[in-house]
Design a protein around this motif. Structure first.
Motif: not given
Length: 368
Positions: A162-180
């Motif tokens: 959480k120091n690096n990612v403001k909104s922690a992913p909860t799903s595969w879709e979140d990961i797919k659309n993330g910027n980390y």
């Protein structure tokens, strides 16, 4: 603590070993002394009495620091005066040791990735013993005769710094659309990383027979420059070099505990995940077979299952009533509603042989 061992204790090497297999369904095994005994006909009292006479059990791949084995070994010593030693090694190494030593056996029991249980049985390296908790074990997690049985499971989880990612992913879709960036480790050799690909495949319409959706998912991350080449180790997480990683739940929870519980978010992805397990195998040539059987019995007891949970490993017996304190160490049960074990183990074994080439050709070519 060598958490890398979990990655290596998978199905890598299974193909070579299975080529050496010789099928056996006999529930009567010959011990190191040459006697034949149907161990499944022994009463628990008989096993306990004989284990006390043997007085020791030598394990492989079951060190004190792994899944809190230390408490189980201590309690076996206190309750039954059975002393313990361990040699840490991978699943493939355990089976190779059983096969090489035969009647000169120095090991009595091992803990292997579930794919290695059937291989050990096929190679005629095991003593079948079902334990008094047999009916509590799911069918997918045990052999018909008791040549192997899962004691605890791992489910693919997301760990986020959480120091690096403001909104922690909860799903595969979140990961797919993330910027980390996302790390799974070396999918060419690591069991854990290969199961991460399978979990992604489940989420996007694939399965153990069709891993392509999982490969495509990570290939897209690689094209975006978001697939980290860094190993998701406790050291790299602590240094802040990993944004998001896919790990077995008990690895992720263990890492979080070691570093800073407030800093990391751990959860099971919403859409789907995969559950796998670790199984005990008792060496056919064991010099202390009854102590090994008593060990398996204790691992599956309420006390043994709680010991594993203290090490963040999820007990295989769902009817074990964990204390509130221990239950709080694990992720909530409702996170696991879309997690599933491998449906076709043989198909998965075949698929894992293809993953290294697919990963190299479809994913790594895009990693900068």
């Amino acid at each position: 603590m060598s958490w890398k061992r979990y990655w290596k204790k998978g199905i890598i090497g299974a193909m070579t070993m299975s080529m050496l297999a010789a099928c056996s369904n006999n529930t009567t095994k010959e011990s190191s002394a040459g006697e034949k005994e149907d161990y499944n006909k022994l009463t628990l009292t008989q096993i306990e009495d004989k284990a006390k006479v043997e007085g020791k059990v030598n394990s492989v791949g079951m060190p004190d620091t792994w899944a809190n084995w230390v408490e189980t070994w201590g309690e076996l010593g206190e309750k039954y005066n059975v002393q313990h030693t361990d040699t840490d090694m991978s699943s493939a190494e355990e089976l190779a040791k059983f096969a090489a030593e035969k009647k000169d056996a120095t090991a009595d029991i091992g803990d292997v990735g579930i794919a290695f249980g059937p291989i050990a049985e096929q190679q005629d390296l095991t003593i079948p013993y079902k334990t008094s908790y047999w009916d509590d074990i799911p069918d997918w997690a045990k052999d018909d005769n008791g040549d192997w049985v899962v004691g605890y499971t791992g489910t693919m989880a997301i760990i986020t710094d959480k120091n690096n990612v403001k909104s922690a992913p909860t799903s595969w879709e979140d990961i797919k659309n993330g910027n980390y960036t996302v790390s799974i480790g070396d999918a060419l050799t690591a069991n854990q990383a290969q199961f991460a690909i399978l979990a992604a495949a489940y989420a996007f319409g694939g399965d153990e027979k069709n891993i392509q959706p999982g490969i495509d998912f990570f290939a897209e991350l690689a094209k975006q420059g978001r697939l980290s080449a860094g190993e998701p180790s406790v050291a790299n997480l602590e240094k802040g070099e990993i944004d998001v990683a896919l790990l077995w739940d008990f690895n992720a929870l263990g890492y979080r505990k070691q570093i800073d519980e407030a800093r990391f978010d751990v959860l099971i992805p919403k859409e789907a995940s995969v559950t796998s397990g670790y199984a005990t195998i008792i060496n056919k040539y064991s010099k202390n077979p009854h102590a090994a059987m008593l060990t398996r019995e204790y691992i599956l007891s309420d006390e043994g299952q709680e010991n594993l949970a203290k090490g963040y490993a999820r007990p295989i017996r769902e009817n074990v009533e964990l204390s509130e304190e221990v239950q709080s160490l694990l992720l909530p049960d409702n996170m696991y509603k879309n997690a599933q074990p491998v449906g076709d183990q043989k198909a998965w074994e075949e698929t894992t042989k293809q993953i290294p080439q697919m990963w190299q050709e479809k994913v790594l070519i895009h990693v900068k």
